[in-house]
Design a protein around this motif. Sequence first.
Motif, PDB file in Angstrom:
ATOM      1  N   TYR A  90      -7.411 -13.788  -1.495  1.00 54.49           N
ATOM      2  CA  TYR A  90      -7.194 -14.777  -2.554  1.00 54.49           C
ATOM      3  C   TYR A  90      -7.151 -16.193  -1.973  1.00 54.49           C
ATOM      4  CZ  TYR A  90      -5.985 -10.601  -5.200  1.00 54.49           C
ATOM      5  OH  TYR A  90      -6.024  -9.368  -5.792  1.00 54.49           O
ATOM      6  N   SER A  91      -7.030 -17.173  -2.851  1.00 51.99           N
ATOM      7  CA  SER A  91      -7.047 -18.581  -2.447  1.00 51.99           C
ATOM      8  C   SER A  91      -5.879 -18.895  -1.512  1.00 51.99           C
ATOM      9  CB  SER A  91      -6.968 -19.481  -3.690  1.00 51.99           C
ATOM     10  OG  SER A  91      -6.698 -20.816  -3.320  1.00 51.99           O
ATOM     11  N   ARG A  92      -6.199 -19.310  -0.297  1.00 52.79           N
ATOM     12  CA  ARG A  92      -5.152 -19.638   0.680  1.00 52.79           C
ATOM     13  C   ARG A  92      -4.356 -20.859   0.248  1.00 52.79           C
ATOM     14  NH1 ARG A  92      -9.763 -18.679   5.278  1.00 52.79           N
ATOM     15  NH2 ARG A  92      -9.574 -16.404   5.373  1.00 52.79           N
ATOM     16  N   LYS A  93      -5.033 -21.776  -0.401  1.00 53.02           N
ATOM     17  CA  LYS A  93      -4.337 -22.963  -0.900  1.00 53.02           C
ATOM     18  C   LYS A  93      -3.257 -22.575  -1.910  1.00 53.02           C
ATOM     19  CE  LYS A  93      -5.200 -26.878  -4.005  1.00 53.02           C
ATOM     20  NZ  LYS A  93      -6.215 -27.709  -4.669  1.00 53.02           N
ATOM     21  N   MET A  94      -3.597 -21.706  -2.863  1.00 57.26           N
ATOM     22  CA  MET A  94      -2.630 -21.315  -3.883  1.00 57.26           C
ATOM     23  C   MET A  94      -1.506 -20.463  -3.290  1.00 57.26           C
ATOM     24  SD  MET A  94      -3.531 -22.933  -6.465  1.00 57.26           S
ATOM     25  CE  MET A  94      -2.216 -22.252  -7.490  1.00 57.26           C
ATOM     26  N   ILE A  95      -1.836 -19.613  -2.325  1.00 59.52           N
ATOM     27  CA  ILE A  95      -0.794 -18.810  -1.662  1.00 59.52           C
ATOM     28  C   ILE A  95       0.180 -19.734  -0.939  1.00 59.52           C
ATOM     29  CG2 ILE A  95      -0.382 -17.157   0.207  1.00 59.52           C
ATOM     30  CD1 ILE A  95      -3.064 -15.850  -0.615  1.00 59.52           C
ATOM     31  N   PHE A  96      -0.347 -20.736  -0.246  1.00 63.74           N
ATOM     32  CA  PHE A  96       0.511 -21.702   0.447  1.00 63.74           C
ATOM     33  C   PHE A  96       1.394 -22.443  -0.546  1.00 63.74           C
ATOM     34  CE2 PHE A  96       0.792 -26.052   2.499  1.00 63.74           C
ATOM     35  CZ  PHE A  96       1.762 -25.692   3.422  1.00 63.74           C
ATOM     36  N   LEU A  97       0.809 -22.873  -1.651  1.00 66.00           N
ATOM     37  CA  LEU A  97       1.549 -23.605  -2.682  1.00 66.00           C
ATOM     38  C   LEU A  97       2.666 -22.737  -3.275  1.00 66.00           C
ATOM     39  CD1 LEU A  97      -0.087 -25.806  -5.401  1.00 66.00           C
ATOM     40  CD2 LEU A  97       1.733 -24.237  -6.008  1.00 66.00           C
ATOM     41  N   ILE A  98       2.348 -21.496  -3.639  1.00 61.06           N
ATOM     42  CA  ILE A  98       3.358 -20.597  -4.224  1.00 61.06           C
ATOM     43  C   ILE A  98       4.463 -20.302  -3.212  1.00 61.06           C
ATOM     44  CG2 ILE A  98       3.722 -18.254  -5.101  1.00 61.06           C
ATOM     45  CD1 ILE A  98       0.855 -18.430  -6.269  1.00 61.06           C
ATOM     46  N   SER A  99       4.099 -20.151  -1.943  1.00 55.80           N
ATOM     47  CA  SER A  99       5.108 -19.899  -0.908  1.00 55.80           C
ATOM     48  C   SER A  99       6.086 -21.068  -0.804  1.00 55.80           C
ATOM     49  CB  SER A  99       4.428 -19.659   0.439  1.00 55.80           C
ATOM     50  OG  SER A  99       3.574 -18.544   0.391  1.00 55.80           O
ATOM     51  N   LEU A 100       5.556 -22.292  -0.860  1.00 53.18           N
ATOM     52  CA  LEU A 100       6.432 -23.468  -0.812  1.00 53.18           C
ATOM     53  C   LEU A 100       7.362 -23.501  -2.021  1.00 53.18           C
ATOM     54  CD1 LEU A 100       3.926 -26.250   0.350  1.00 53.18           C
ATOM     55  CD2 LEU A 100       5.676 -25.106   1.726  1.00 53.18           C
ATOM     56  N   ALA A 101       6.823 -23.148  -3.192  1.00 57.96           N
ATOM     57  CA  ALA A 101       7.660 -23.126  -4.401  1.00 57.96           C
ATOM     58  C   ALA A 101       8.767 -22.084  -4.278  1.00 57.96           C
ATOM     59  CB  ALA A 101       6.788 -22.836  -5.624  1.00 57.96           C
ATOM     60  N   LEU A 102       8.460 -20.924  -3.692  1.00 56.82           N
ATOM     61  CA  LEU A 102       9.481 -19.890  -3.493  1.00 56.82           C
ATOM     62  C   LEU A 102      10.543 -20.346  -2.492  1.00 56.82           C
ATOM     63  CD1 LEU A 102       7.292 -16.645  -3.385  1.00 56.82           C
ATOM     64  CD2 LEU A 102       8.885 -17.354  -5.187  1.00 56.82           C
ATOM     65  N   LEU A 103      10.118 -21.063  -1.462  1.00 56.25           N
ATOM     66  CA  LEU A 103      11.095 -21.614  -0.515  1.00 56.25           C
ATOM     67  C   LEU A 103      12.014 -22.614  -1.217  1.00 56.25           C
ATOM     68  CD1 LEU A 103       8.769 -22.113   2.589  1.00 56.25           C
ATOM     69  CD2 LEU A 103      10.745 -20.584   2.469  1.00 56.25           C
ATOM     70  N   GLY A 104      11.448 -23.406  -2.136  1.00 55.03           N
ATOM     71  CA  GLY A 104      12.266 -24.332  -2.904  1.00 55.03           C
ATOM     72  C   GLY A 104      13.239 -23.607  -3.809  1.00 55.03           C
ATOM     73  N   ALA A 105      12.796 -22.514  -4.453  1.00 50.28           N
ATOM     74  CA  ALA A 105      13.684 -21.741  -5.319  1.00 50.28           C
ATOM     75  C   ALA A 105      14.814 -21.109  -4.522  1.00 50.28           C
ATOM     76  CB  ALA A 105      12.878 -20.660  -6.042  1.00 50.28           C
ATOM     77  N   ALA A 106      14.489 -20.585  -3.322  1.00 50.11           N
ATOM     78  CA  ALA A 106      15.529 -19.992  -2.471  1.00 50.11           C
ATOM     79  C   ALA A 106      16.535 -21.047  -2.025  1.00 50.11           C
ATOM     80  CB  ALA A 106      14.892 -19.320  -1.263  1.00 50.11           C
ATOM     81  N   SER A 107      16.050 -22.252  -1.732  1.00 50.62           N
ATOM     82  CA  SER A 107      16.960 -23.343  -1.329  1.00 50.62           C
ATOM     83  C   SER A 107      17.883 -23.735  -2.478  1.00 50.62           C
ATOM     84  CB  SER A 107      16.150 -24.556  -0.865  1.00 50.62           C
ATOM     85  OG  SER A 107      15.316 -24.226   0.221  1.00 50.62           O
TER      86      SER A 107
END
Length: 433
Positions: A90-107
């Motif tokens: 899948y799109s590496r850009k979107m995976i990177f973006l979603i991962s950052l959003a999940l890190l923000g949610a965990a924070s």
Amino acid sequence: MPNKQSVPLVTISNESHPHDPYEALRYRNFRTLLGCTFVAAFAQQMISVAIGWELFERTNSALVLGGIGLAQIIPIIVLFLPSGYIVDLYSRKMIFLISLALLGAASLGLATLSALHGPLWLIYACLALMGGAQSFSSPASSVLVSQLVSEQTFENATAWRTSSGQLASVLGPASGGFLIALFSRATFVYVLSAAAFIIISLLALTLRVRSQVQPSKSTQKRSLKTVVEGLQFLGRTQVMLAAMTLDLFAVLLGGATTLLPIFAKDILQVGSIGLGWLQAAGSLGAVSMALFLAHRPPFQRAGRTLLLAITGFGLATIVFGLSHWFWLSFLMLFVLGGLDNISMLIRGTLTLVRTPDEMRGRVSAATSLFIGTSNQLGGFESGLAAQLLGPIPAVALGGVGTIVVVAAVALIWPELRRMRTIRETSENAQAAS
């Protein structure tokens, strides 16, 4: 600085392409990715300081502190195979973006739990979510480089990436500690980190990337075999396997940094201030080396350079273990960080250059797991050896073991000794794939 919006598809030879130390930084999209990964690493370093300080303040338990690393490493171990496959599919850009959003949610979750004095298991759950997000963000961000810059720029781009990562490892803990001292609690660190993750996830939306090569339809149908193809590729690619083995055992056996509190207190007798300097020495060395490498032409004898760097790593570890003079110990840690950065640069560039694009996510995920877990195992090995032998013999013998591994790797994989440039011709690349 002029922007390079598009990535040329034709590789230019080194002879007609004079070295530009800032070549990777001339690509606007690479600068955006570099900024995102730096801020993400900076925020994670702040959180690591804050969570350790807060949980020890609440529980006064070393076992609880040990659970921090465990909560983050288990998702990475469980997810490294599927995460690499998903990054390729899948799109590496979107995976990177979603991962950052999940890190923000965990924070944000950590901030809420800190403010409300929430239960320990929920804190560990947030840390596990961060570990799961990292298992996707790390390979995605690593291989995104290949879609942002031209192939002859891979080595320069890797040098700037390692430099920014090491700089974050210096500034992040210091900033986290300062904010905790300023506000007397860790909650603000989590809030600031969450805001940083959300901002850079939005910034990642602006990345313009070249299309990635998708696995073939027949390959996608062989789901289980496809997932483990990254490991199989590493096993077939002797130079990459040799480089990873060197890096892994250097970290595993040369774990001097784990025992720094013992050396600072009992051997060098420099107290907490001296310990802070010793802990910063390796990252300072790595940043200095990364900046130096970014300003020099690509390696012309990369294999020999890697073997010499790991040999020097072992020698510096021995000197550090035997040293009773603070500044000599500081210098050796500085050297260790610099030599380790050479290994990181060569291994990271090899992963980009010698791996077909449709497999880069899986190979990157596999190498990230092995190197990441070797840090954890290396710390355990050093602690166990120090308990049985004492800290000085444990560190010195670890350095000797590292040199022995270099000799063994040089004998087992002569391809590494003969490797000249990290990049290879298109014919070799096709043969490897």
